[in-house]
Scaffold this motif. Structure first.
Motif, PDB file in Angstrom:
ATOM      1  N   SER A   1       0.861  -1.191   0.000  1.00 24.84           N
ATOM      2  CA  SER A   1       0.000   0.000   0.000  1.00 24.84           C
ATOM      3  C   SER A   1       0.892   1.233   0.000  1.00 24.84           C
ATOM      4  O   SER A   1       1.793   1.309   0.828  1.00 24.84           O
ATOM      5  CB  SER A   1      -0.894  -0.002   1.243  1.00 24.84           C
TER       6      SER A   1
ATOM      7  N   TYR B   1      -4.538   1.569   1.899  1.00 22.68           N
ATOM      8  CA  TYR B   1      -5.223   1.146   3.128  1.00 22.68           C
ATOM      9  C   TYR B   1      -5.279   2.305   4.122  1.00 22.68           C
ATOM     10  O   TYR B   1      -4.266   2.991   4.329  1.00 22.68           O
ATOM     11  CB  TYR B   1      -4.495  -0.041   3.773  1.00 22.68           C
TER      12      TYR B   1
ATOM     13  N   LEU C   1      -5.944  -0.829   8.499  1.00 22.34           N
ATOM     14  CA  LEU C   1      -4.693  -1.447   8.943  1.00 22.34           C
ATOM     15  C   LEU C   1      -4.772  -1.879  10.402  1.00 22.34           C
ATOM     16  O   LEU C   1      -4.204  -2.905  10.785  1.00 22.34           O
ATOM     17  CB  LEU C   1      -3.516  -0.488   8.737  1.00 22.34           C
TER      18      LEU C   1
ATOM     19  N   THR D   1       5.755  -5.409   4.479  1.00 17.82           N
ATOM     20  CA  THR D   1       4.947  -4.313   3.917  1.00 17.82           C
ATOM     21  C   THR D   1       5.781  -3.602   2.854  1.00 17.82           C
ATOM     22  O   THR D   1       6.880  -3.114   3.142  1.00 17.82           O
ATOM     23  CB  THR D   1       4.493  -3.310   4.990  1.00 17.82           C
TER      24      THR D   1
ATOM     25  N   LEU E   1       1.950  -0.011   8.539  1.00 22.52           N
ATOM     26  CA  LEU E   1       1.382  -0.972   9.507  1.00 22.52           C
ATOM     27  C   LEU E   1       2.254  -1.062  10.770  1.00 22.52           C
ATOM     28  O   LEU E   1       1.761  -1.076  11.894  1.00 22.52           O
ATOM     29  CB  LEU E   1       1.258  -2.355   8.843  1.00 22.52           C
TER      30      LEU E   1
END
Ligand code: PMP
Ligand code: GLU
Length: 397
Positions: A171, A180, A185, A201, A218
């Motif tokens: 993302s 996101y 998240l 990620t 995240l």
């Protein structure tokens, strides 16, 4: 020639294959507008180039530490703190030849043969191949326009088994442009922590977001999530440095240490000259980044306007990155001069021949109903190329 089973399964990256095809056609004298290449069209900022030249003149032309020189790893720690609120020490950073290699190194430390890696689809073309090279199984979690091409926490929970090694989360997304939100998240993070899986990620497009969308990492949601995550990023997209080949990941010290050891036997170290240029890119102001993003924002609007007349095409507007990923399946089964275009590959072939425009077929991204257009092309190319493409689509009977 005898070939390994692994190499026999790996074809040329689908995105790179399109670029190669465009180069070949152009060499033959054909005029082709490319919406294939996933790279910013702007030049690398001059100060960054100067830092590279100074590095060569100053003798930074020797091996460096295998995970990248200390000053670059420090500059990356400063970046992660400043932009993402994430604290790392330099020994938690691994610098590789692009984010592409950084992803592979991060996966190589945690994926055993036979284990599953969860992969939301549509996905970037290199993820499933990298997982397969490691002997892992790509386990696709399908998404579509109804959830803005994003997985839900429930979908993730239902996909996790004792055989799951990790999740790859990208993302802003290549190819869909999905971004996101913090809330999404947080829900995903809860599932990650309750199941104990690890996450890679891919945040390479973090700077390229539009409108109200904002990039959230995240790992920044809690120290527990940071421990479970390898945060991948790089200078390729934000600083238009795709050819310099500098990407990195940040993770728990042991994760980084294992990857550095592996890399010491593979590439040795990332390019010394490029590392010096990357230090300059990360430490200088963000004026060039903001300018580039505003240009992409304008081109995104231009592209959405120009695609509107294509009646059988539908598009979920991208919130980030520089790709549009329209559903083109409304044209499947239509024909040109007696030939029926059955799928995305046939349609891509038709568009190169008839309209002189190159797109990437969706199948490489795990989504054969779609095709990807990069709007990292000039305004003029977008204007001319998309008009020509829409006209060609309109001719299909
Ligand atoms: N991740 C995604 C989602 C990408 O689109 C790309 C392509 N550039 C990469 C990683 C790799 O970036 P790099 O050029 O730094 O290897
Ligand atoms: N990431 C870009 C793309 O998706 C560049 C090509 C590649 O590395 O795959 O087009």
């Amino acid at each position: 020639m005898k070939q390994s089973q692994m190499s026999g399964k790996v074809g040329l990256s689908e995105t790179i294959a399109i670029d190669e095809k465009v180069k070949k056609l152009r060499a033959e004298g054909r005029r082709v507008i490319s919406f294939g290449a996933g790279q910013p069209d702007a030049p690398t900022p001059p100060e960054v180039c100067e830092a590279g030249i100074a590095a060569i003149r100053g003798g930074a032309t020797k091996y460096t530490s295998p995970g990248g020189c200390l000053e670059l790893r420090q500059a990356i720690c400063e970046k992660l703190e400043r932009d993402n609120g994430l604290s790392y020490r330099p020994e938690q950073i691994v610098v590789s030849a692009g984010a592409k290699q950084a992803i592979f190194m991060a996966l190589a430390v945690i994926v055993d043969p036979g284990e599953d890696v969860l992969l939301p689809a549509p996905y970037w073309v290199s993820y499933p191949t990298q997982i397969s090279i490691l002997g892992g199984n790509p386990r696709v979690i399908p998404t579509d326009e109804r959830t803005g091409f994003k997985i839900t926490a429930e979908q993730l929970r239902a996909s996790i088994t004792p055989n799951t090694a990790c999740l790859i989360l990208n993302s802003p997304s290549n190819p869909t442009g999905a971004v996101y939100s913090r809330e999404e998240l947080e829900a995903i993070g809860e599932v990650v922590l309750e199941s104990g899986i690890q996450v890679v990620t891919d945040e390479i497009y973090e700077r390229i977001v539009f409108g109200d969308s904002a990039h959230v990492s995240l790992a920044s949601l809690s120290p527990a999530l940071q421990k479970k995550t390898a945060v991948v990023n790089g200078v390729s997209k934000a600083y238009s440095m795709t050819g310099w080949r500098i990407g990195y990941f940040a993770a728990e010290p042991e994760w980084a240490e294992r990857a550095t050891a592996l890399q010491s036997h593979l590439s040795g170290n990332p390019c010394s000259v490029s590392q010096e240029a990357a230090i300059e890119a990360l430490r200088r102001g963000d004026a060039s980044v903001r300018e580039m993003v505003s240009v992409f924002g304008r081109r995104r609007e231009q592209l959405l306007d120009l695609l509107r007349p294509a009646e059988r095409l539908s598009l979920c507007p991208p919130d980030g990155a520089f790709y549009a990923f329209p559903d083109v399946s409304g044209y499947f089964g239509r024909s040109t001069g007696g030939t029926v275009l059955e799928d995305d590959l046939a349609l891509a072939g038709y568009l190169i021949e008839e309209a002189g425009v190159a797109l990437v077929p969706g199948s490489g991204f795990g989504s054969p109903k779609h095709m990807r257009l990069s709007f990292a092309a000039s305004d003029r190319e977008i204007e001319e190329g998309v008009r020509s493409m829409v006209a060609a689509l309109g001719k299909l009977a």
